[in-house]
Design a protein around this motif. Structure first.
Motif, PDB file in Angstrom:
ATOM      1  N   ALA A  10      33.464 -17.415   2.352  1.00  0.00           N
ATOM      2  CA  ALA A  10      33.730 -17.635   0.927  1.00  0.00           C
ATOM      3  C   ALA A  10      32.832 -18.725   0.368  1.00  0.00           C
ATOM      4  O   ALA A  10      32.340 -18.624  -0.761  1.00  0.00           O
ATOM      5  CB  ALA A  10      35.200 -18.012   0.730  1.00  0.00           C
ATOM      6  N   ARG A  11      32.599 -19.775   1.166  1.00  0.00           N
ATOM      7  CA  ARG A  11      31.698 -20.862   0.727  1.00  0.00           C
ATOM      8  C   ARG A  11      30.281 -20.348   0.554  1.00  0.00           C
ATOM      9  O   ARG A  11      29.590 -20.703  -0.408  1.00  0.00           O
ATOM     10  CB  ARG A  11      31.733 -21.985   1.768  1.00  0.00           C
ATOM     11  CG  ARG A  11      30.706 -23.092   1.562  1.00  0.00           C
ATOM     12  CD  ARG A  11      31.065 -23.990   0.399  1.00  0.00           C
ATOM     13  NE  ARG A  11      30.114 -25.094   0.277  1.00  0.00           N
ATOM     14  CZ  ARG A  11      29.034 -25.073  -0.503  1.00  0.00           C
ATOM     15  NH1 ARG A  11      28.764 -23.989  -1.219  1.00  0.00           N
ATOM     16  NH2 ARG A  11      28.227 -26.107  -0.566  1.00  0.00           N
ATOM     17  N   LEU A  12      29.832 -19.496   1.445  1.00  0.00           N
ATOM     18  CA  LEU A  12      28.492 -18.941   1.344  1.00  0.00           C
ATOM     19  C   LEU A  12      28.369 -18.001   0.148  1.00  0.00           C
ATOM     20  O   LEU A  12      27.341 -17.999  -0.550  1.00  0.00           O
ATOM     21  CB  LEU A  12      28.116 -18.220   2.641  1.00  0.00           C
ATOM     22  CG  LEU A  12      27.997 -19.119   3.882  1.00  0.00           C
ATOM     23  CD1 LEU A  12      27.795 -18.272   5.128  1.00  0.00           C
ATOM     24  CD2 LEU A  12      26.853 -20.113   3.723  1.00  0.00           C
ATOM     25  N   ARG A  13      29.405 -17.189  -0.096  1.00  0.00           N
ATOM     26  CA  ARG A  13      29.376 -16.318  -1.275  1.00  0.00           C
ATOM     27  C   ARG A  13      29.332 -17.161  -2.555  1.00  0.00           C
ATOM     28  O   ARG A  13      28.640 -16.815  -3.519  1.00  0.00           O
ATOM     29  CB  ARG A  13      30.586 -15.389  -1.289  1.00  0.00           C
ATOM     30  CG  ARG A  13      30.537 -14.278  -0.251  1.00  0.00           C
ATOM     31  CD  ARG A  13      31.556 -13.183  -0.551  1.00  0.00           C
ATOM     32  NE  ARG A  13      32.923 -13.685  -0.542  1.00  0.00           N
ATOM     33  CZ  ARG A  13      33.687 -13.739   0.545  1.00  0.00           C
ATOM     34  NH1 ARG A  13      33.217 -13.341   1.718  1.00  0.00           N
ATOM     35  NH2 ARG A  13      34.925 -14.184   0.464  1.00  0.00           N
ATOM     36  N   GLU A  14      30.059 -18.261  -2.558  1.00  0.00           N
ATOM     37  CA  GLU A  14      30.047 -19.153  -3.722  1.00  0.00           C
ATOM     38  C   GLU A  14      28.653 -19.715  -3.974  1.00  0.00           C
ATOM     39  O   GLU A  14      28.192 -19.782  -5.124  1.00  0.00           O
ATOM     40  CB  GLU A  14      31.039 -20.288  -3.479  1.00  0.00           C
ATOM     41  CG  GLU A  14      31.095 -21.328  -4.585  1.00  0.00           C
ATOM     42  CD  GLU A  14      31.976 -22.508  -4.220  1.00  0.00           C
ATOM     43  OE1 GLU A  14      31.799 -23.579  -4.818  1.00  0.00           O
ATOM     44  OE2 GLU A  14      32.834 -22.362  -3.326  1.00  0.00           O
ATOM     45  N   ALA A  15      27.968 -20.111  -2.896  1.00  0.00           N
ATOM     46  CA  ALA A  15      26.614 -20.651  -3.041  1.00  0.00           C
ATOM     47  C   ALA A  15      25.645 -19.579  -3.535  1.00  0.00           C
ATOM     48  O   ALA A  15      24.787 -19.837  -4.386  1.00  0.00           O
ATOM     49  CB  ALA A  15      26.136 -21.227  -1.712  1.00  0.00           C
ATOM     50  N   ALA A  16      25.763 -18.365  -3.005  1.00  0.00           N
ATOM     51  CA  ALA A  16      24.900 -17.270  -3.453  1.00  0.00           C
ATOM     52  C   ALA A  16      25.160 -16.941  -4.917  1.00  0.00           C
ATOM     53  O   ALA A  16      24.225 -16.681  -5.696  1.00  0.00           O
ATOM     54  CB  ALA A  16      25.123 -16.042  -2.582  1.00  0.00           C
ATOM     55  N   ALA A  17      26.430 -16.955  -5.323  1.00  0.00           N
ATOM     56  CA  ALA A  17      26.776 -16.669  -6.714  1.00  0.00           C
ATOM     57  C   ALA A  17      26.242 -17.755  -7.645  1.00  0.00           C
ATOM     58  O   ALA A  17      25.764 -17.462  -8.754  1.00  0.00           O
ATOM     59  CB  ALA A  17      28.290 -16.552  -6.862  1.00  0.00           C
ATOM     60  N   ALA A  18      26.316 -19.012  -7.212  1.00  0.00           N
ATOM     61  CA  ALA A  18      25.821 -20.114  -8.045  1.00  0.00           C
ATOM     62  C   ALA A  18      24.324 -19.971  -8.293  1.00  0.00           C
ATOM     63  O   ALA A  18      23.827 -20.262  -9.389  1.00  0.00           O
ATOM     64  CB  ALA A  18      26.126 -21.450  -7.368  1.00  0.00           C
ATOM     65  N   ARG A  19      23.594 -19.504  -7.291  1.00  0.00           N
ATOM     66  CA  ARG A  19      22.141 -19.299  -7.469  1.00  0.00           C
ATOM     67  C   ARG A  19      21.873 -18.210  -8.500  1.00  0.00           C
ATOM     68  O   ARG A  19      20.967 -18.332  -9.335  1.00  0.00           O
ATOM     69  CB  ARG A  19      21.516 -18.940  -6.121  1.00  0.00           C
ATOM     70  CG  ARG A  19      19.997 -18.805  -6.190  1.00  0.00           C
ATOM     71  CD  ARG A  19      19.399 -18.588  -4.827  1.00  0.00           C
ATOM     72  NE  ARG A  19      17.953 -18.619  -4.901  1.00  0.00           N
ATOM     73  CZ  ARG A  19      17.154 -17.602  -4.580  1.00  0.00           C
ATOM     74  NH1 ARG A  19      17.686 -16.454  -4.146  1.00  0.00           N
ATOM     75  NH2 ARG A  19      15.846 -17.711  -4.693  1.00  0.00           N
ATOM     76  N   ILE A  20      22.646 -17.141  -8.456  1.00  0.00           N
ATOM     77  CA  ILE A  20      22.469 -16.057  -9.417  1.00  0.00           C
ATOM     78  C   ILE A  20      22.799 -16.547 -10.830  1.00  0.00           C
ATOM     79  O   ILE A  20      22.083 -16.247 -11.789  1.00  0.00           O
ATOM     80  CB  ILE A  20      23.332 -14.844  -9.029  1.00  0.00           C
ATOM     81  CG1 ILE A  20      22.809 -14.232  -7.724  1.00  0.00           C
ATOM     82  CG2 ILE A  20      23.347 -13.797 -10.147  1.00  0.00           C
ATOM     83  CD1 ILE A  20      23.738 -13.202  -7.112  1.00  0.00           C
ATOM     84  N   ARG A  21      23.884 -17.305 -10.966  1.00  0.00           N
ATOM     85  CA  ARG A  21      24.256 -17.815 -12.292  1.00  0.00           C
ATOM     86  C   ARG A  21      23.173 -18.724 -12.865  1.00  0.00           C
ATOM     87  O   ARG A  21      22.906 -18.702 -14.066  1.00  0.00           O
ATOM     88  CB  ARG A  21      25.576 -18.583 -12.212  1.00  0.00           C
ATOM     89  CG  ARG A  21      26.789 -17.723 -11.936  1.00  0.00           C
ATOM     90  CD  ARG A  21      28.069 -18.516 -12.115  1.00  0.00           C
ATOM     91  NE  ARG A  21      29.216 -17.761 -11.642  1.00  0.00           N
ATOM     92  CZ  ARG A  21      29.754 -17.911 -10.438  1.00  0.00           C
ATOM     93  NH1 ARG A  21      29.243 -18.809  -9.589  1.00  0.00           N
ATOM     94  NH2 ARG A  21      30.785 -17.181 -10.074  1.00  0.00           N
ATOM     95  N   ALA A  22      22.572 -19.547 -12.017  1.00  0.00           N
ATOM     96  CA  ALA A  22      21.542 -20.471 -12.493  1.00  0.00           C
ATOM     97  C   ALA A  22      20.287 -19.731 -12.935  1.00  0.00           C
ATOM     98  O   ALA A  22      19.632 -20.122 -13.910  1.00  0.00           O
ATOM     99  CB  ALA A  22      21.197 -21.480 -11.394  1.00  0.00           C
ATOM    100  N   ALA A  23      19.942 -18.653 -12.229  1.00  0.00           N
ATOM    101  CA  ALA A  23      18.716 -17.926 -12.545  1.00  0.00           C
ATOM    102  C   ALA A  23      18.920 -16.865 -13.612  1.00  0.00           C
ATOM    103  O   ALA A  23      18.097 -16.716 -14.517  1.00  0.00           O
ATOM    104  CB  ALA A  23      18.166 -17.275 -11.273  1.00  0.00           C
ATOM    105  N   ARG A  24      20.009 -16.117 -13.519  1.00  0.00           N
ATOM    106  CA  ARG A  24      20.256 -14.999 -14.431  1.00  0.00           C
ATOM    107  C   ARG A  24      21.708 -15.057 -14.909  1.00  0.00           C
ATOM    108  O   ARG A  24      22.550 -14.246 -14.497  1.00  0.00           O
ATOM    109  CB  ARG A  24      19.979 -13.669 -13.711  1.00  0.00           C
ATOM    110  CG  ARG A  24      18.540 -13.494 -13.219  1.00  0.00           C
ATOM    111  CD  ARG A  24      17.586 -13.179 -14.356  1.00  0.00           C
ATOM    112  NE  ARG A  24      17.954 -11.944 -15.011  1.00  0.00           N
ATOM    113  CZ  ARG A  24      17.605 -10.726 -14.565  1.00  0.00           C
ATOM    114  NH1 ARG A  24      16.875 -10.610 -13.477  1.00  0.00           N
ATOM    115  NH2 ARG A  24      17.981  -9.650 -15.217  1.00  0.00           N
ATOM    116  N   PRO A  25      22.049 -15.999 -15.767  1.00  0.00           N
ATOM    117  CA  PRO A  25      23.456 -16.175 -16.168  1.00  0.00           C
ATOM    118  C   PRO A  25      24.052 -14.955 -16.848  1.00  0.00           C
ATOM    119  O   PRO A  25      25.267 -14.766 -16.830  1.00  0.00           O
ATOM    120  CB  PRO A  25      23.407 -17.377 -17.118  1.00  0.00           C
ATOM    121  CG  PRO A  25      21.981 -17.478 -17.562  1.00  0.00           C
ATOM    122  CD  PRO A  25      21.173 -16.995 -16.407  1.00  0.00           C
TER     123      PRO A  25
END
Length: 257
Positions: A10-25
């Protein structure tokens, strides 16, 4: 899967999701980024999205020294203007690594940054057409050998002359999972992690990084302020931390007696 493993995933999915939000919100509302299925769907969407203009940086590598390259990568990203940084971030800081002698190319191509030891040179991130000539001339950098495991290495990001720092310098540890990691893999993982940490303000001039190798980064993810997440080649459907940057610790200035 144990409770600890589920929490780590879950922590890793959160980190991957945060990267997507930062690049392509704009994609955050269209997909369930908290689920593995949602992350896979958005990755497929990004790969198929031909309408989004692609910006990339090209790096010519003459010889590879991890500490020198990490320092220069941070310096390069710190030198980008906000417009360049934003466009590059939307392309997920895509970078192409090329094999060549940077000194032999100074007169023919425009480079934005050279490593202090001359081992590597970076083009400004921009449309793919901007670096097409350089990429046609040189072969891709091929680093098939395992990443050498070395003792901890300290890297200092130089302060900017004549500029007051945004904040007091800090120290962070830069961890990389070395098991099964080739030099080419390390370049990709650390490039994205360091460049995006600079763009997020986690790394600033004057900061210090300690590079540390470990077989895997299991059990350490709670310490990280930023993670580079990749699929786990040994466990289909699972994610793994390929590299991580720890939370900050203030540097204590040295006083001369």
């Amino acid at each position: 899967m144990s409770r600890e493993e589920s929490a780590a995933q879950a922590r890793l999915r959160e980190a991957a999701a945060a990267r997507i939000r930062a690049a392509r919100p704009e994609l955050a509302d269209a997909y369930d980024l908290a689920s593995a299925e949602g992350l896979l769907a958005v990755r497929a969407r990004i790969a198929e999205d031909t309408a989004a203009p692609e910006h990339l940086a090209a790096v010519v590598i003459g010889r590879f020294d991890l500490a020198s390259w990490a320092r220069a990568t941070c310096e390069f990203a710190l030198g980008l203007d906000p417009e360049q940084a934003a466009a590059w971030r939307r392309s997920f800081t895509r970078t192409v690594f090329l094999a060549g002698n940077p000194d032999n190319l100074r007169e023919r191509f425009s480079f934005a940054h050279f490593a202090d030891d001359g081992s590597a040179a970076w083009t400004d991130p921009g449309p793919a057409a901007d670096s097409a000539g350089l990429r046609r001339l040189l072969k891709l950098f091929d680093g098939p050998r395992p990443l050498p495991v070395r003792a901890d290495t300290v890297v200092e990001i130089p302060p900017r002359a004549g500029r007051r720092p945004d904040r007091p310098p800090v120290h962070r540890e830069l961890h990389i999972a070395a098991s099964g990691c080739r030099v080419s893999d390390a370049l990709v993982h650390l490039n994205h992690l360091l460049a995006e940490a600079v763009l997020d303000g986690l790394i600033r001039p004057g900061d210090t990084l300690t590079i540390r190798h470990a077989p895997r980064l299991t059990g350490l993810t709670d310490r990280f302020a930023a993670l580079r997440v990749d699929t786990d080649p040994t466990l289909p459907g699972r994610l793994r931390a390929a590299a991580g940057l720890t939370e900050e610790a203030l540097l204590v200035p040295h006083h001369r007696p």
